[in-house]
Motif scaffolding. Structure first.
Motif, PDB file in Angstrom:
ATOM      1  N   THR A  37      93.150  17.446   1.404  1.00  0.00           N
ATOM      2  CA  THR A  37      94.326  17.923   0.769  1.00  0.00           C
ATOM      3  C   THR A  37      95.599  17.157   1.287  1.00  0.00           C
ATOM      4  N   ALA A  38      95.625  17.313   2.654  1.00  0.00           N
ATOM      5  CA  ALA A  38      97.058  16.862   3.527  1.00  0.00           C
ATOM      6  C   ALA A  38      97.212  15.512   3.234  1.00  0.00           C
ATOM      7  N   THR A  39      96.271  14.415   3.118  1.00  0.00           N
ATOM      8  CA  THR A  39      96.613  13.079   2.693  1.00  0.00           C
ATOM      9  C   THR A  39      96.289  12.626   1.456  1.00  0.00           C
ATOM     10  N   ARG A  40      95.395  13.544   0.498  1.00  0.00           N
ATOM     11  CA  ARG A  40      94.732  13.115  -0.712  1.00  0.00           C
ATOM     12  C   ARG A  40      93.688  12.193  -0.523  1.00  0.00           C
ATOM     13  N   VAL A 135      96.987  23.787   3.536  1.00  0.00           N
ATOM     14  CA  VAL A 135      97.968  23.120   4.151  1.00  0.00           C
ATOM     15  C   VAL A 135      99.320  23.603   4.010  1.00  0.00           C
ATOM     16  N   ARG A 136      99.840  23.919   5.197  1.00  0.00           N
ATOM     17  CA  ARG A 136     101.045  24.601   5.222  1.00  0.00           C
ATOM     18  C   ARG A 136     102.184  23.423   5.615  1.00  0.00           C
ATOM     19  N   GLY A 137     103.417  23.602   4.909  1.00  0.00           N
ATOM     20  CA  GLY A 137     104.535  22.792   4.905  1.00  0.00           C
ATOM     21  C   GLY A 137     104.514  21.750   3.647  1.00  0.00           C
ATOM     22  N   PRO A 138     105.641  21.039   3.323  1.00  0.00           N
ATOM     23  CA  PRO A 138     105.991  20.156   2.102  1.00  0.00           C
ATOM     24  C   PRO A 138     104.860  19.240   2.265  1.00  0.00           C
ATOM     25  N   ARG A 139     104.223  18.863   0.677  1.00  0.00           N
ATOM     26  CA  ARG A 139     103.522  18.195   0.390  1.00  0.00           C
ATOM     27  C   ARG A 139     104.056  17.169  -0.743  1.00  0.00           C
ATOM     28  N   ALA A 140     105.235  17.346  -1.187  1.00  0.00           N
ATOM     29  CA  ALA A 140     105.631  16.912  -2.258  1.00  0.00           C
ATOM     30  C   ALA A 140     105.403  15.300  -2.143  1.00  0.00           C
ATOM     31  N   ALA A 141     105.824  14.691  -1.379  1.00  0.00           N
ATOM     32  CA  ALA A 141     105.422  13.103  -1.258  1.00  0.00           C
ATOM     33  C   ALA A 141     104.063  12.538  -1.477  1.00  0.00           C
ATOM     34  N   LEU A 142     103.267  13.354  -1.683  1.00  0.00           N
ATOM     35  CA  LEU A 142     101.947  13.061  -2.267  1.00  0.00           C
ATOM     36  C   LEU A 142     101.460  13.893  -3.422  1.00  0.00           C
ATOM     37  N   TRP A 143     101.818  15.251  -3.624  1.00  0.00           N
ATOM     38  CA  TRP A 143     101.408  15.947  -4.769  1.00  0.00           C
ATOM     39  C   TRP A 143     102.518  16.225  -5.844  1.00  0.00           C
ATOM     40  N   GLY A 144     103.781  16.118  -5.498  1.00  0.00           N
ATOM     41  CA  GLY A 144     104.868  16.290  -6.321  1.00  0.00           C
ATOM     42  C   GLY A 144     105.461  17.626  -6.266  1.00  0.00           C
ATOM     43  N   SER A 145     105.827  18.113  -7.583  1.00  0.00           N
ATOM     44  CA  SER A 145     106.553  19.341  -7.725  1.00  0.00           C
ATOM     45  C   SER A 145     105.614  20.402  -7.145  1.00  0.00           C
ATOM     46  N   LEU A 304      96.683  12.694 -15.536  1.00  0.00           N
ATOM     47  CA  LEU A 304      95.900  11.382 -15.177  1.00  0.00           C
ATOM     48  C   LEU A 304      96.303  11.199 -13.570  1.00  0.00           C
ATOM     49  N   ASP A 305      95.251  11.194 -12.701  1.00  0.00           N
ATOM     50  CA  ASP A 305      95.459  10.644 -11.511  1.00  0.00           C
ATOM     51  C   ASP A 305      94.832   9.436 -10.937  1.00  0.00           C
ATOM     52  N   TRP A 306      95.396   8.436 -10.378  1.00  0.00           N
ATOM     53  CA  TRP A 306      94.340   7.575  -9.849  1.00  0.00           C
ATOM     54  C   TRP A 306      95.076   7.149  -8.346  1.00  0.00           C
ATOM     55  N   VAL A 307      93.970   7.476  -7.475  1.00  0.00           N
ATOM     56  CA  VAL A 307      94.258   7.459  -6.112  1.00  0.00           C
ATOM     57  C   VAL A 307      93.569   6.275  -5.324  1.00  0.00           C
ATOM     58  N   ASN A 308      94.196   5.487  -4.600  1.00  0.00           N
ATOM     59  CA  ASN A 308      93.625   4.359  -3.784  1.00  0.00           C
ATOM     60  C   ASN A 308      93.753   4.333  -2.501  1.00  0.00           C
ATOM     61  N   SER A 309      92.623   3.897  -1.665  1.00  0.00           N
ATOM     62  CA  SER A 309      92.644   3.706  -0.318  1.00  0.00           C
ATOM     63  C   SER A 309      92.396   2.350   0.202  1.00  0.00           C
ATOM     64  N   LEU A 310      93.194   1.557   0.833  1.00  0.00           N
ATOM     65  CA  LEU A 310      92.747   0.319   1.264  1.00  0.00           C
ATOM     66  C   LEU A 310      92.823   0.488   2.977  1.00  0.00           C
ATOM     67  N   ALA A 311      91.533  -0.102   3.415  1.00  0.00           N
ATOM     68  CA  ALA A 311      91.489   0.149   4.939  1.00  0.00           C
ATOM     69  C   ALA A 311      92.629  -1.010   5.212  1.00  0.00           C
ATOM     70  N   VAL A 312      93.393  -0.823   6.604  1.00  0.00           N
ATOM     71  CA  VAL A 312      93.823  -1.738   7.267  1.00  0.00           C
ATOM     72  C   VAL A 312      93.677  -1.805   8.572  1.00  0.00           C
ATOM     73  N   SER A 317      94.784   3.157   7.151  1.00  0.00           N
ATOM     74  CA  SER A 317      94.627   2.852   5.543  1.00  0.00           C
ATOM     75  C   SER A 317      96.027   3.010   4.994  1.00  0.00           C
ATOM     76  N   PHE A 318      96.104   2.295   3.880  1.00  0.00           N
ATOM     77  CA  PHE A 318      97.025   2.382   2.848  1.00  0.00           C
ATOM     78  C   PHE A 318      96.840   3.038   1.757  1.00  0.00           C
ATOM     79  N   ASN A 319      97.509   4.084   1.510  1.00  0.00           N
ATOM     80  CA  ASN A 319      96.964   4.744   0.170  1.00  0.00           C
ATOM     81  C   ASN A 319      98.179   4.796  -0.773  1.00  0.00           C
TER      82      ASN A 319
END
Length: 606
Positions: A37-40, A135-145, A304-312, A317-319
């Motif tokens: 949940t913290a990073t999707r 997960v405590r604390g803001p997570r809008a940068a990943l999950w939105g409103s 509809l959600d599309w989540v990608n993770s690219l190993a660097v 990783s770049f998500n």
């Protein structure tokens, strides 16, 4: 109600036992090692740069919590309120924020009502739950409103073997649940079904002047979930559906509450370094309240959600991903007929980068939301962690959050009751700083400390008598300290948490309602070699402000027993409110006295 019990001896004794350094043993504590949940995306729990609590299925069973709202109320940083007994409307306040400042997900699907902006935890049976990530604390940068105070992510049960649970208890409690399934990592199907009824007790007392009726208010709950998956090459196609159908009696009325959510997911590796997950989801809620002010509410959300993770490199990783959703809300009542029926669409782009770099862990994320109703919102998050030693890790984070106005705040017509919607409302916004320490002082012990400061602006308020319309006028200041401790070894299971918080309406300089300045939970248990387990739980909550009154502080103790008398059969018994103390979670509403519940469980994998 009688004066609240002020003797905290039982609770203090339990906390002292839980925090005692003298209780040592030789084997290793088993901890959940992965959270999503913290990073999707899946990341080790020891790399989470936020305050994260993972409640596993074994934790749920060991707790013998009577329901989900009670289980959540035991966690650090969470306040609860309930207007009556089991099944009554329940709210959760995470880190002092409003009840609509927590994003609630079931299997990755957003389930909060579009009308009121909250999810009612009262009807989700614990028998349907495999795992909870908080997960405590803001997570809008990943999950939105909505993710201003944090995220509560519930994963439904995935039964691979049959099990049966039968329940009986005080206040006419009776119920059963059945789970059956088959499968492995590549394919499977599971079904969990349950039923519960309670004769109940009077939801209100004479302090509720306008609604008091001294009759018993009962509850019925029927629930069903289905999960399935199948693999095709490197991809896995999976689906989940959960539905609850509840009838709640309250003084002078009844409510029928029906909730359904589910999704279809396709995910897996696209190549050696790139993985993805595509999810189509839907959630709906129907409330039909029958009383002298009969109301109907409907909530619909398709996403509809599309989540990608690219190993660097080897450890980063770049998500990145996309989100689209359509929300609909409708309301009507017996006097006016249809009050509103509105729809809005929104879409979002988000990206993040993070990983481990020697003794350091970094995480950065950005998101842009655009809505057909409120316009746009941009949010960011940055976090850093440092493994000072093998036993200690420090973390520091900054994050933004926002909450889109719900449909009641936007469109509810002026009915002369002191409030009305305003379609020109702006989203609420927040900014939070947080520091934390995870420390393993000795083998089998784990201690966590979090310190945070949040500022929320443009809070929606109904400013009667100046105007009945909702306006962005209020501000909130939220500060707090959270301590968590856990020990599990050689038959002993001990734990505790303590929360201090200051949640203030900065516009008026007054405390936010139903949020305690101090709260604590402690649990102590021991597993004997003959399959017998004994446990004692304690809770303390300080005084809180409520509508027109102050809720007094209270302390409660609970006793639990479990006996695994054959490999497949287990007997559980719990006594709630052992000392039969009066207390209140909301002014004018009753809570259970001393009561008991017994469970008989059969597990087919033994």
């Amino acid at each position: 109600m009688n004066p609240v019990f002020r003797n905290n001896t039982v609770l203090c004794a339990a906390i002292s036992l839980c925090l005692s350094p003298a209780v040592l043993a030789q084997d290793t504590t088993t901890l959940d090692t992965v959270q999503v949940t913290a990073t999707r995306v899946e990341r080790p729990l020891d790399e989470a740069l936020a305050s994260v609590t993972v409640i596993s299925r074994s934790d749920i069973e060991a707790s013998q919590a009577p329901d989900l709202i009670d289980l959540l109320g035991r966690q650090a940083g969470i306040d609860i309120a309930r207007t009556g007994g089991p099944g009554a409307a329940s709210t959760v306040f995470l880190r002092g924020g409003n009840s609509n400042h927590s994003l609630v997900l079931i299997d990755g699907i957003r389930v909060g009502s579009t009308g009121q902006g909250v999810f009612d935890f009262a009807h989700l049976s614990l028998e349907q739950i495999e795992r909870i990530e908080i997960v405590r604390g803001p997570r809008a940068a990943l999950w939105g409103s909505d993710a201003i105070g944090g995220v509560i992510h519930i994963f439904t049960r995935d039964p691979s073997v049959p099990s049966v649970r039968a329940t009986a208890g005080s206040y006419g409690r009776a119920g059963t649940s059945v789970a059956a399934g088959f499968g492995d990592d590549r394919q499977g199907l599971g079904v969990t079904a349950g039923y519960q009824r309670l004769g109940g007790f009077s939801a209100t007392n004479p302090d509720a002047v306008f609604s008091y009726d001294p009759d018993d208010d009962g509850y019925r709950n029927r629930n069903l979930s289905v999960r399935g998956r199948t693999a095709a090459g490197s991809q896995v196609l999976a689906f989940t559906v959960i539905s609850t159908d509840a009838d709640v009696e309250f003084d002078r009325g009844t409510t029928a509450a029906r909730n359904t959510s589910g999704g279809i997911t396709l995910g897996g590796d696209l190549d050696a370094r790139w993985s993805h997950q595509l999810t189509a989801g839907h959630a709906r809620e129907d409330l039909d309240s029958v009383s002298s002010f009969s109301n109907q509410f409907q909530s619909r959300r398709t996403s509809l959600d599309w989540v990608n993770s690219l190993a660097v490199g080897s450890a980063a990783s770049f998500n990145f991903g996309l989100n689209w959703q359509r929300e609909n809300g409708a309301s009507s009542n017996v006097f006016s007929g249809r009050l509103f029926d509105r729809t809005r669409n929104s879409q979002a782009l988000f990206a993040g980068y993070g990983g481990r770099f020697g003794a350091h862990v970094l995480d950065f994320s950005l998101r842009r939301d655009d809505s057909s109703q409120y316009g746009g919102a941009s949010t960011g998050n940055a976090a850093w962690g440092w493994s000072v030693s093998e036993r200690a890790r420090l973390r520091l984070s900054w994050g933004e959050g926002f909450r889109a106005p719900n449909f009641n705040e936007l469109y509810y017509p002026d009915g002369g009751f002191g409030f009305a919607g305003n379609p020109d409302l702006r989203p609420e916004h927040s900014e939070t700083w947080e520091g934390g320490l995870e420390f393993t002082p000795a083998q089998g012990h784990r201690l966590g400390v979090s310190l945070y400061r949040s500022r929320v602006r443009d809070l929606v308020a109904f400013a009667a008598p100046v105007t009945n319309n909702a306006i962005n006028i209020n501000r909130a200041e939220l500060e707090g300290l959270e301590l968590e401790y856990r020990f599990d070894r050689s038959g002993w299971r001990l734990g505790g948490n303590y929360t201090w918080q200051d949640a203030v309406d900065a516009t008026r300089g007054t405390p936010l309602l139903r949020r305690a300045k101090r709260k604590a939970h402690a649990d102590l248990g021991y597993r004997f070699g003959n399959g017998l387990e004994l446990g004692l739980d304690g809770d303390y909550v300080s005084a809180r402000a409520d509508f027109g009154a102050e809720l007094e502080a209270y302390a409660l103790a609970h006793l639990r027993l479990a006996w695994q008398f054959t490999p497949a059969w287990r007997l559980e018994a719990r006594v709630e409110n052992l000392t039969d103390r009066d207390y209140a979670l909301a002014y004018g509403y009753n809570t259970p006295g001393r009561s008991g519940v017994v469970h008989l469980v059969w597990n087919g994998n033994q």
